[in-house]
Scaffold this active site. Structure first.
Site, mmCIF file in Angstrom:
data_model
loop_
_atom_site.group_PDB
_atom_site.id
_atom_site.type_symbol
_atom_site.label_atom_id
_atom_site.label_comp_id
_atom_site.label_asym_id
_atom_site.label_seq_id
_atom_site.Cartn_x
_atom_site.Cartn_y
_atom_site.Cartn_z
ATOM 1 N N SER A 25 0.830 -1.212 0.000
ATOM 2 C CA SER A 25 0.000 0.000 0.000
ATOM 3 C C SER A 25 0.865 1.262 0.000
ATOM 4 O O SER A 25 0.349 2.374 -0.096
ATOM 5 C CB SER A 25 -0.946 0.013 1.207
ATOM 6 O OG SER A 25 -0.226 -0.145 2.413
ATOM 7 N N ASN A 112 -2.277 -2.931 12.898
ATOM 8 C CA ASN A 112 -3.736 -2.809 12.810
ATOM 9 C C ASN A 112 -4.262 -1.612 13.601
ATOM 10 O O ASN A 112 -5.110 -0.864 13.107
ATOM 11 C CB ASN A 112 -4.402 -4.104 13.285
ATOM 12 C CG ASN A 112 -4.029 -5.288 12.408
ATOM 13 O OD1 ASN A 112 -3.400 -5.095 11.352
ATOM 14 N ND2 ASN A 112 -4.384 -6.488 12.814
ATOM 15 N N THR A 157 -39.971 25.344 -11.441
ATOM 16 C CA THR A 157 -40.194 23.967 -10.991
ATOM 17 C C THR A 157 -40.365 23.178 -12.294
ATOM 18 O O THR A 157 -40.891 23.702 -13.281
ATOM 19 C CB THR A 157 -41.452 23.810 -10.104
ATOM 20 O OG1 THR A 157 -42.599 24.169 -10.859
ATOM 21 C CG2 THR A 157 -41.378 24.696 -8.857
ATOM 22 N N HIS A 158 -39.881 21.961 -12.302
ATOM 23 C CA HIS A 158 -39.862 21.145 -13.531
ATOM 24 C C HIS A 158 -39.102 21.875 -14.652
ATOM 25 O O HIS A 158 -39.342 21.627 -15.830
ATOM 26 C CB HIS A 158 -41.278 20.800 -14.011
ATOM 27 C CG HIS A 158 -42.147 20.241 -12.926
ATOM 28 N ND1 HIS A 158 -42.268 18.901 -12.676
ATOM 29 C CD2 HIS A 158 -42.907 20.872 -11.990
ATOM 30 C CE1 HIS A 158 -43.090 18.711 -11.646
ATOM 31 N NE2 HIS A 158 -43.481 19.897 -11.210
ATOM 32 N N SER A 279 -13.329 26.167 -27.674
ATOM 33 C CA SER A 279 -13.456 24.977 -28.506
ATOM 34 C C SER A 279 -12.311 24.956 -29.505
ATOM 35 O O SER A 279 -11.876 25.996 -29.990
ATOM 36 C CB SER A 279 -14.793 25.025 -29.252
ATOM 37 O OG SER A 279 -14.724 24.222 -30.417
ATOM 38 N N LYS A 285 -17.172 29.554 -29.268
ATOM 39 C CA LYS A 285 -17.571 28.856 -28.050
ATOM 40 C C LYS A 285 -16.883 29.370 -26.789
ATOM 41 O O LYS A 285 -15.715 29.712 -26.800
ATOM 42 C CB LYS A 285 -17.267 27.350 -28.158
ATOM 43 C CG LYS A 285 -18.101 26.603 -29.168
ATOM 44 C CD LYS A 285 -19.590 26.527 -28.831
ATOM 45 C CE LYS A 285 -19.880 25.649 -27.632
ATOM 46 N NZ LYS A 285 -19.546 24.228 -27.877
ATOM 47 N N ASN A 287 -17.053 27.583 -23.169
ATOM 48 C CA ASN A 287 -17.650 26.426 -22.501
ATOM 49 C C ASN A 287 -17.502 26.466 -20.982
ATOM 50 O O ASN A 287 -16.443 26.833 -20.479
ATOM 51 C CB ASN A 287 -17.013 25.138 -23.031
ATOM 52 C CG ASN A 287 -17.359 24.888 -24.486
ATOM 53 O OD1 ASN A 287 -18.414 25.318 -24.964
ATOM 54 N ND2 ASN A 287 -16.475 24.214 -25.199
ATOM 55 N N GLU A 292 -19.209 21.758 -15.665
ATOM 56 C CA GLU A 292 -19.533 20.420 -16.164
ATOM 57 C C GLU A 292 -18.744 19.343 -15.425
ATOM 58 O O GLU A 292 -19.268 18.284 -15.070
ATOM 59 C CB GLU A 292 -19.205 20.315 -17.656
ATOM 60 C CG GLU A 292 -20.086 21.173 -18.540
ATOM 61 C CD GLU A 292 -19.477 21.304 -19.924
ATOM 62 O OE1 GLU A 292 -19.436 20.295 -20.655
ATOM 63 O OE2 GLU A 292 -19.018 22.409 -20.275
ATOM 64 N N TYR A 319 -9.442 -7.377 12.051
ATOM 65 C CA TYR A 319 -8.794 -6.778 10.890
ATOM 66 C C TYR A 319 -8.679 -7.803 9.760
ATOM 67 O O TYR A 319 -8.443 -8.984 9.978
ATOM 68 C CB TYR A 319 -7.383 -6.273 11.253
ATOM 69 C CG TYR A 319 -6.669 -5.668 10.055
ATOM 70 C CD1 TYR A 319 -6.878 -4.340 9.713
ATOM 71 C CD2 TYR A 319 -5.854 -6.452 9.229
ATOM 72 C CE1 TYR A 319 -6.277 -3.789 8.588
ATOM 73 C CE2 TYR A 319 -5.257 -5.906 8.104
ATOM 74 C CZ TYR A 319 -5.469 -4.584 7.784
ATOM 75 O OH TYR A 319 -4.890 -4.052 6.668
ATOM 76 N N GLN A 324 -7.394 -2.395 3.808
ATOM 77 C CA GLN A 324 -6.387 -1.559 3.145
ATOM 78 C C GLN A 324 -6.998 -0.821 1.952
ATOM 79 O O GLN A 324 -6.496 0.211 1.526
ATOM 80 C CB GLN A 324 -5.219 -2.447 2.699
ATOM 81 C CG GLN A 324 -4.084 -1.718 2.041
ATOM 82 C CD GLN A 324 -2.849 -2.603 1.934
ATOM 83 O OE1 GLN A 324 -2.208 -2.892 2.927
ATOM 84 N NE2 GLN A 324 -2.535 -3.045 0.726
ATOM 85 N N LYS A 327 -8.257 3.191 1.653
ATOM 86 C CA LYS A 327 -7.474 4.417 1.490
ATOM 87 C C LYS A 327 -7.654 5.122 0.165
ATOM 88 O O LYS A 327 -7.941 6.322 0.126
ATOM 89 C CB LYS A 327 -5.994 4.117 1.736
ATOM 90 C CG LYS A 327 -5.725 3.864 3.188
ATOM 91 C CD LYS A 327 -4.331 3.432 3.449
ATOM 92 C CE LYS A 327 -4.291 2.722 4.777
ATOM 93 N NZ LYS A 327 -5.144 1.493 4.823
HETATM 94 N N1 ARG Z 1 -1.209 -1.359 5.078
HETATM 95 C C1 ARG Z 1 -2.184 -1.880 5.992
HETATM 96 C C2 ARG Z 1 -3.520 -1.194 5.787
HETATM 97 O O1 ARG Z 1 -3.532 -0.233 5.143
HETATM 98 C C3 ARG Z 1 -1.727 -1.685 7.398
HETATM 99 C C4 ARG Z 1 -2.204 -2.735 8.346
HETATM 100 C C5 ARG Z 1 -1.657 -4.020 7.927
HETATM 101 N N2 ARG Z 1 -1.804 -5.046 8.873
HETATM 102 C C6 ARG Z 1 -1.549 -6.298 8.569
HETATM 103 N N3 ARG Z 1 -1.585 -7.147 9.500
HETATM 104 N N4 ARG Z 1 -1.253 -6.669 7.355
HETATM 105 O O2 ARG Z 1 -4.550 -1.614 6.291
#
Ligand code: ARG
Length: 465
Positions: A25, A112, A157-158, A279, A285, A287, A292, A319, A324, A327
């Site tokens: 990660s 964890n 409205t509408h 454009s 144009k 835009n 958008e 966990y 992971q 993120k």
């Molecule tokens: N990179 C992991 C995460 O984002 C950290 C925790 C990992 N823990 C493990 N036992 N592999 O969740």
């Protein structure tokens, strides 16, 4: 280069490059280094205060963490994908800088609870930052509202002309919508205000830790009641992403308003050149790309929320690596929304209003027909009947190609003897708007109250942004 894994003791074979790349990660959680270092510092101080680490060891670790921070800031930190994640990367570097004592940092801690702490810190800050960005957008909306506050325009409205409203009333509708978004971000910040460290991998730790001390140092006001819960939920991220998703929905409506209103058919407003695009083929144009894209990015933010909710669904305690996956979705939602809020605020601050266009838009548009019905209902005719009479008048006018404003009292009395002279005045769009004095209505005095309240709601909030 092969790096020995922190967990390598139990393994006889090195990781397959593919598996290593797949499970890492670090490419996306690197950005959590400030949170990770803050959490580690608080952890070390707590370990020392509890006598779990010696003073000298703790000082060494703290100095080492400072050195790591200096390297990252100076872009001298040797990032290596084999480190898996930000937690291992910091620890590995600490070992290179300090030697064996670095191995004491992870006493009474698991990745964890460490990653849970990092994401709580990150979510809390992100929620605060987005609340500030929303406040800045509200300030821009207020500026636009104040540009022609009492100009009368069609309310829709509408997407059909419905009743005349004031220009400021329309923009204030967005203002108060975003006020609730801002409050939602503040609540999302509160949802993240709970400190998980001390949960260990899932079951707690035999060391005499003091999570309350860590919480106090990091400014958390609450602890988790249960260590398994502490490492396995991401509800605080889901709440943040929901706040992002709903704000994105509101932004998309605002974006759509700009797209429509800058079109030739409406032409109520014009974007500054700085916030419009051209454009490559059609020289005429201009835009509304910013608007958008803001509209389009709502889909992406919804996707991030869905991804996170789906990761959580059916996950066994405690966990699991699925977590992971929290993120990228979270980072993307927050970043996307942050940029959308900024760009649209800029477009609004530089928006020009065509007050003449607004005024002409209600001319002969029948948007005061409700006045005819209200006039009769106020004189005792049941509203449903009054509505029918007014409908007949509108139908006859439409057929004759005449606006309502062309009617005189004598004509109106042919439809109902209840009509009195003052109805003619009420048929003027500005007069019709001025009569809507109910709370939150579009009458100038009600809109002035709303403007006043809006200004008060922003006091302090924008400066913090
Ligand atoms: N990179 C992991 C995460 O984002 C950290 C925790 C990992 N823990 C493990 N036992 N592999 O969740």
């Amino acid at each position: 280069m092969t790096v020995e894994k922190a967990w390598g003791g139990r393994f006889r074979e090195p990781a397959a490059a593919e598996a290593e790349a797949f499970t890492a990660s670090l490419p996306f959680d690197r950005r959590l280094w400030p949170e990770d270092l803050a959490g580690s510092r608080a952890h070390v101080r707590m370990l020392a205060a509890q006598g779990i680490l010696g003073r000298e060891e703790a000082d060494q670790l703290l100095r080492g963490l400072d050195a790591v921070e200096a390297e990252i800031r100076a872009d001298r930190f040797p990032w290596r994908r084999e480190d898996e994640d930000i937690h291992m990367a910091v620890e590995r570097r600490l070992a290179e800088l300090l030697g064996p004592v670095a191995g004491k940092l992870h006493t009474a801690r698991s990745r964890n609870d460490q990653v849970a702490l990092d994401t709580h810190l990150w979510a809390r800050a992100a929620a605060g930052r987005l609340a500030g960005r929303v406040a800045a957008l509200q300030a821009a909306l207020l500026e636009v509202a104040e540009r022609a506050p009492e100009a009368v325009m069609p309310g829709y409205t509408h997407l059909q002309h419905a009743q005349p409203v004031l220009w400021a009333h329309h923009w204030l509708a967005f203002f108060f919508m975003f006020q609730r978004d801002r409050e939602r971000f503040l609540r999302a910040g509160e949802a993240a205000d709970r400190m998980p460290l001390g949960a260990g991998a899932l079951a707690g730790t035999p060391f005499p830790v003091d999570p309350a001390r860590v919480a106090a140092e990091l400014g958390f006001s609450r602890l988790y009641e249960n260590s398994m819960d502490a490492v396995s939920d991401r509800d605080y991220l889901a709440e943040l992403l929901f706040a992002c998703a709903l704000t994105a929905a509101h932004l998309s409506r605002l974006g759509e308003t700009l797209v429509l209103w800058t079109s030739r058919e409406f032409a109520f407003v014009e974007l500054a050149d700085a916030y419009a695009t051209g454009s490559s083929i059609m020289p005429q144009k201009k835009n509304p790309d910013v608007a958008e894209l803001v509209r389009g990015k709502a889909g992406r933010v919804y996707g991030d929320l869905m991804a996170l909710l789906t990761v959580l669904k059916g996950l066994p305690l405690a966990y699991a690596s699925d977590l992971q996956e929290d993120k990228e979705a979270s980072f993307d939602a927050v970043e996307t929304l942050d940029r959308s809020l900024s760009a649209l605020s800029g477009a609004l601050r530089t928006l020009r209003v065509d007050a003449g266009r607004l005024a002409r838009a209600t001319e002969g548009d029948y948007s005061t027909a409700t006045e005819l019905a209200d006039h009769l209902a106020a004189r005792g005719l049941p509203f449903r009947e009054a509505h029918r009479v007014a409908g007949r008048i509108v139908a006859d006018c439409l057929e004759a190609g005449r606006p309502l404003e062309a009617l005189d009292l004598e004509e109106l009395r042919r439809y109902s003897p209840l009509f009195e002279a003052e109805v003619l005045e009420a048929l003027r769009p500005a007069a019709s708007a001025a009569r809507r004095r109910s709370p939150g209505g579009t009458a100038p005095e009600r809109v002035r109250e709303q403007l006043e309240l809006a200004r008060r709601l922003l006091e302090g909030a924008v400066a913090d942004a």
